[in-house]
Scaffold this motif. Structure first.
Motif, PDB file in Angstrom:
ATOM      1  N   ALA A 109      39.078  46.424  41.969  1.00 54.04           N
ATOM      2  CA  ALA A 109      37.854  47.093  41.532  1.00 54.04           C
ATOM      3  C   ALA A 109      38.175  48.427  40.866  1.00 54.04           C
ATOM      4  CB  ALA A 109      36.914  47.301  42.713  1.00 54.04           C
ATOM      5  N   SER A 111      40.765  49.288  39.232  1.00 51.08           N
ATOM      6  CA  SER A 111      41.400  49.099  37.927  1.00 51.08           C
ATOM      7  C   SER A 111      40.578  48.248  36.974  1.00 51.08           C
ATOM      8  CB  SER A 111      42.771  48.446  38.104  1.00 51.08           C
ATOM      9  OG  SER A 111      42.619  47.151  38.685  1.00 51.08           O
ATOM     10  N   GLN A 112      39.436  47.740  37.455  1.00 56.72           N
ATOM     11  CA  GLN A 112      38.578  46.846  36.679  1.00 56.72           C
ATOM     12  C   GLN A 112      39.359  45.623  36.193  1.00 56.72           C
ATOM     13  OE1 GLN A 112      37.009  50.217  34.058  1.00 56.72           O
ATOM     14  NE2 GLN A 112      35.113  49.097  34.483  1.00 56.72           N
ATOM     15  N   THR A 113      40.000  44.974  37.163  1.00 54.79           N
ATOM     16  CA  THR A 113      40.779  43.769  36.891  1.00 54.79           C
ATOM     17  C   THR A 113      40.161  42.588  37.636  1.00 54.79           C
ATOM     18  OG1 THR A 113      42.797  45.106  36.752  1.00 54.79           O
ATOM     19  CG2 THR A 113      43.077  42.721  36.964  1.00 54.79           C
ATOM     20  N   LYS A 131      32.508  46.388  45.102  1.00 54.29           N
ATOM     21  CA  LYS A 131      33.841  45.922  44.713  1.00 54.29           C
ATOM     22  C   LYS A 131      33.890  44.413  44.504  1.00 54.29           C
ATOM     23  CE  LYS A 131      35.353  47.886  48.458  1.00 54.29           C
ATOM     24  NZ  LYS A 131      36.186  48.405  49.580  1.00 54.29           N
ATOM     25  N   TRP A 134      34.225  42.094  41.166  1.00 53.53           N
ATOM     26  CA  TRP A 134      35.476  41.813  40.469  1.00 53.53           C
ATOM     27  C   TRP A 134      36.201  40.596  41.041  1.00 53.53           C
ATOM     28  CZ3 TRP A 134      36.472  43.890  35.931  1.00 53.53           C
ATOM     29  CH2 TRP A 134      35.715  45.008  35.568  1.00 53.53           C
ATOM     30  N   VAL A 333      41.260  47.517  28.927  1.00 55.99           N
ATOM     31  CA  VAL A 333      40.210  47.458  29.928  1.00 55.99           C
ATOM     32  C   VAL A 333      38.992  46.724  29.382  1.00 55.99           C
ATOM     33  CG1 VAL A 333      39.185  49.694  29.318  1.00 55.99           C
ATOM     34  CG2 VAL A 333      38.922  48.787  31.647  1.00 55.99           C
ATOM     35  N   GLN A 334      38.776  46.831  28.076  1.00 53.74           N
ATOM     36  CA  GLN A 334      37.646  46.126  27.453  1.00 53.74           C
ATOM     37  C   GLN A 334      37.791  44.610  27.610  1.00 53.74           C
ATOM     38  OE1 GLN A 334      39.444  48.507  25.960  1.00 53.74           O
ATOM     39  NE2 GLN A 334      37.995  50.181  25.505  1.00 53.74           N
ATOM     40  N   ARG A 336      39.517  43.074  30.050  1.00 54.03           N
ATOM     41  CA  ARG A 336      39.341  42.743  31.460  1.00 54.03           C
ATOM     42  C   ARG A 336      37.857  42.711  31.833  1.00 54.03           C
ATOM     43  NH1 ARG A 336      43.498  46.590  31.862  1.00 54.03           N
ATOM     44  NH2 ARG A 336      42.211  48.063  33.075  1.00 54.03           N
ATOM     45  N   VAL A 337      37.104  43.665  31.316  1.00 49.34           N
ATOM     46  CA  VAL A 337      35.657  43.682  31.567  1.00 49.34           C
ATOM     47  C   VAL A 337      35.001  42.449  30.953  1.00 49.34           C
ATOM     48  CG1 VAL A 337      33.507  44.899  31.025  1.00 49.34           C
ATOM     49  CG2 VAL A 337      35.504  46.185  31.810  1.00 49.34           C
ATOM     50  N   ARG A 340      35.834  39.331  33.024  1.00 48.11           N
ATOM     51  CA  ARG A 340      35.015  39.274  34.237  1.00 48.11           C
ATOM     52  C   ARG A 340      33.621  38.746  33.907  1.00 48.11           C
ATOM     53  NH1 ARG A 340      31.165  40.829  37.344  1.00 48.11           N
ATOM     54  NH2 ARG A 340      30.156  41.795  35.542  1.00 48.11           N
ATOM     55  N   GLU A 341      33.047  39.247  32.840  1.00 43.82           N
ATOM     56  CA  GLU A 341      31.709  38.818  32.443  1.00 43.82           C
ATOM     57  C   GLU A 341      31.693  37.331  32.085  1.00 43.82           C
ATOM     58  OE1 GLU A 341      30.848  41.461  29.244  1.00 43.82           O
ATOM     59  OE2 GLU A 341      30.242  43.124  30.556  1.00 43.82           O
TER      60      GLU A 341
END
Length: 386
Positions: A109, A111-113, A131, A134, A333-334, A336-337, A340-341
């Motif tokens: 969470a 690291s947004q991974t 958390k 993620w 990070v974009q 990874r986000v 996730r979506e």
């Protein structure tokens, strides 16, 4: 319904595959497994399935970095921090055990991974807030498995049950879910005992269970440690049906348990009983394709539910990565986000262990098409009707 036939043909026909491929791969997948320690029987078969993945995901060159946590939650967190901070992975696959997956929520969470776990408990993804947004999960939830199990119990005259489960979050989750569905079906819990994964004896606990005179006993464990209570129950003269959870479906469980585990009843997913599934089961084709390829590579009777779960990660990733690549590039990070979506948008995606439909509120995505009852008969796992 999305077919995975093309994926299965391509994935499982690959003869040459390295766990860590070229140093400059575009898409990095960090994998933490329990390849040693008490849960090794689970982690090894997960690793076997991962070794069958293609070298690309959605046309993108992939690097698979596999680490062993030794069935130690602390080591799992250290591995995952390394994969995130040093290897800069785009997604985490694993861990295999519930305590490790729960402990991993903090680093993924922060690291947004996104993390796709291989555990049974729903506690890592429910409720979908904080958390847990993620985290995703491949295996069917304990609740869905407790549902199909208690329905089978009720249909076969079970009125009272004694419970013995792991003294950790896996046992906690199963006890809570079993209580919920048992109450719904008017099944009374008459005794509750716990044990540790590395215990050498459970005689004291078993004697208390037998003294409660239950119609049936439920052992809530995973892998080979779950055989100990069952063997002790049989040795101490318990004659009623013994139920296990979906965590026992490995050839090693049958080999270790021997004649004492013959007749075991348990909820499971399609891969474990693929050959005896009804012809119209929606996952039978994908399950059989995977089982055939896996056993061609690793030997007859070698497939497990855990291998099936790990195999299913690949189509889940391919489905989501294809869309995420339209928004950003791996290594950011974009991306990874975005990944996730997109993992939240699987629709009628057939994987070896079921059919996946995810959403922002559901990070498992499996319905009752991923829950069936199985039994050990003649030293084999077979499908049984409710």
């Amino acid at each position: 319904m999305v077919s995975t036939a093309a994926f299965l043909r391509r994935a499982f026909a690959c003869a040459a595959f390295a766990l860590v491929s070229a140093a400059h791969a575009d898409l990095k997948v960090g994998i933490d497994l329990s390849s040693t320690g008490p849960a090794a029987v689970i982690g090894i078969t997960s690793k076997n399935a991962i070794q069958m993945w293609p070298a690309t995901i959605a046309g993108q060159k992939a690097q698979y970095i596999v680490l062993d946590d030794g069935t130690d939650p602390g080591k799992a967190v250290a591995n995952i921090r390394k994969l995130i901070d040093e290897d800069h992975v785009d997604v985490i696959v694993g861990p295999n055990i519930t305590p490790a997956a729960l402990a991993a929520l903090d680093p993924v969470a922060a690291s947004q991974t996104p993390m796709i776990t291989l555990i049974g408990s729903a506690s890592v993804v429910e409720p979908q807030e904080g958390k847990r947004v993620w985290a995703f999960k491949m295996a069917q939830t304990d609740g869905a498995m407790a549902d199909v199990m208690t329905r089978y119990m009720a249909n076969h005259g079970v009125k009272t049950v004694a419970f013995i489960g792991f003294a950790d979050s896996y046992g906690d989750s199963w006890l809570n879910e079993f209580k919920r569905f048992a109450e719904l079906r008017h099944i009374r819990l008459v005794a509750t005992e716990r044990f540790n994964r590395n215990d050498a004896s459970v005689t004291g606990q078993v004697l208390k269970l037998i003294a409660a005179k239950p119609d049936a006993v439920l052992v809530a464990g995973a892998g080979t440690p779950a055989a100990l209570p069952q063997r002790t129950l049989v040795e101490r003269g318990f004659k009623g049906p013994i139920y296990q959870t979906h965590g026992i479906a490995t050839p090693e469980f049958i080999r270790l348990g021997g004649k004492e585990v013959e007749g075991t009843l348990f909820p499971t997913q399609p891969v474990v009983v693929a050959r005896t599934l009804p012809a119209d089961h929606p996952a039978k084709k994908a399950a059989l394709a995977f089982v055939t390829a896996y056993e061609d590579k690793y030997g007859p009777g070698s497939v497990t539910q855990f291998a099936g779960d790990a195999a299913g990660v690949y189509p889940r990733l391919e489905d989501a990565v294809a869309r995420a690549l339209k928004k950003a590039q791996p290594g950011t990070v974009q991306f990874r986000v975005a990944l996730r979506e997109e993992l939240e948008h699987a629709h009628e995606l057939v994987v070896p262990n079921g059919v996946v439909n995810t959403s922002a509120k559901d990070h498992v995505g499996l319905d009752q098409r991923a829950s069936v009852m199985g039994a050990i008969r003649g030293g084999k796992f077979v499908f049984i009707s409710e």
